[in-house]
Design an enzyme around this catalytic site. Structure first.
Site, PDB file in Angstrom:
ATOM      1  N   CYS A   2      26.712 -36.806   4.973  1.00  0.00           N
ATOM      2  CA  CYS A   2      25.819 -36.649   3.834  1.00  0.00           C
ATOM      3  C   CYS A   2      24.509 -36.063   4.345  1.00  0.00           C
ATOM      4  O   CYS A   2      24.021 -36.492   5.398  1.00  0.00           O
ATOM      5  CB  CYS A   2      25.562 -38.022   3.210  1.00  0.00           C
ATOM      6  N   LEU A   3      23.941 -35.099   3.629  1.00  0.00           N
ATOM      7  CA  LEU A   3      22.698 -34.473   4.097  1.00  0.00           C
ATOM      8  C   LEU A   3      21.539 -35.468   4.145  1.00  0.00           C
ATOM      9  O   LEU A   3      20.553 -35.230   4.843  1.00  0.00           O
ATOM     10  CB  LEU A   3      22.336 -33.270   3.222  1.00  0.00           C
TER      11      LEU A   3
ATOM     12  N   HIS B   1      26.238 -40.274  -5.833  1.00  0.00           N
ATOM     13  CA  HIS B   1      24.786 -40.105  -5.698  1.00  0.00           C
ATOM     14  C   HIS B   1      24.088 -40.252  -7.053  1.00  0.00           C
ATOM     15  O   HIS B   1      23.019 -40.851  -7.150  1.00  0.00           O
ATOM     16  CB  HIS B   1      24.444 -38.709  -5.152  1.00  0.00           C
TER      17      HIS B   1
ATOM     18  N   GLU C 234      29.333 -36.806  -4.622  1.00  0.00           N
ATOM     19  CA  GLU C 234      28.117 -36.391  -5.347  1.00  0.00           C
ATOM     20  C   GLU C 234      27.916 -37.188  -6.638  1.00  0.00           C
ATOM     21  O   GLU C 234      26.786 -37.514  -7.001  1.00  0.00           O
ATOM     22  CB  GLU C 234      28.141 -34.888  -5.625  1.00  0.00           C
TER      23      GLU C 234
ATOM     24  N   GLN D  86      18.848 -36.054  -4.299  1.00  0.00           N
ATOM     25  CA  GLN D  86      18.564 -35.848  -2.872  1.00  0.00           C
ATOM     26  C   GLN D  86      17.379 -34.930  -2.635  1.00  0.00           C
ATOM     27  O   GLN D  86      16.869 -34.856  -1.508  1.00  0.00           O
ATOM     28  CB  GLN D  86      19.796 -35.289  -2.157  1.00  0.00           C
TER      29      GLN D  86
HETATM   30 NI    NI Z   1      25.488 -37.124   0.110  1.00  0.00          NI
END
Ligand code: NI
Length: 161
Positions: free
Chosen positions: A90-91, A136, A133, A51
């Protein structure tokens, strides 16, 4: 320490699989510090290295309890138990929240930033954060597994300056 740019929805890197970390060197420690600072700046519960544009199997999680932030390097989920519907965000998808199905409990193994391999049994929010995570790291996004019809947009609070 520095705030890093968060890669957002639509950025192709988010679909890529991250690589195992082979050595925990100073560069990795700086990345971890920056990831924690970036997660805190945006009030996130977790952040994966991808990310911030780094395809390494590193995640940071902070449930804002007395344990402080934890760092999971090369995490592996060994076992899951149960399943429940949870709210998730989610960021990389700012202001969007939806319901997803996640295990109630997971057993995971990871290397901490001191290089020690640790086995953890996690439930509820920690289990959810680890699953989100680790997804991700495999290029999987929560938006692709939401329960249809549950997506909500929440207006951000005004910045208090
Ligand atoms: Ni996320």
């Amino acid at each position: 320490m520095a705030i890093r740019n968060i890669r957002l929805e639509g950025d192709e890197i988010l679909k890529k699989k991250s690589r195992e970390v082979e050595t925990i060197d100073e560069k990795l420690q700086i990345l971890i510090d920056d990831m924690i600072e970036t997660m805190h700046k945006y009030n996130g519960v977790g952040l994966a290295a991808v990310q911030v544009g780094i395809l390494k199997r590193v995640i940071v999680i902070d449930l804002y309890d007395d344990k402080g932030p934890i760092t999971l390097i090369n995490p592996v989920i060994l076992k899951t138990k149960g399943e429940h519907e949870v709210d998730e965000g989610c960021l990389s998808f700012p202001n969007q929240f939806a319901k997803v199905l996640r295990p109630e409990e997971v057993v995971a193994e990871y290397t901490n930033r001191e290089g020690k391999r640790i086995k953890v049994k996690a439930k509820d929010l920690l289990a959810q954060a680890i699953c989100h995570e680790v997804d991700h790291l495999n290029g999987e996004l929560f938006m692709d597994k939401i329960i249809p019809g549950t997506l909500e947009y929440v207006e951000p609070e005004e910045d208090k300056k």
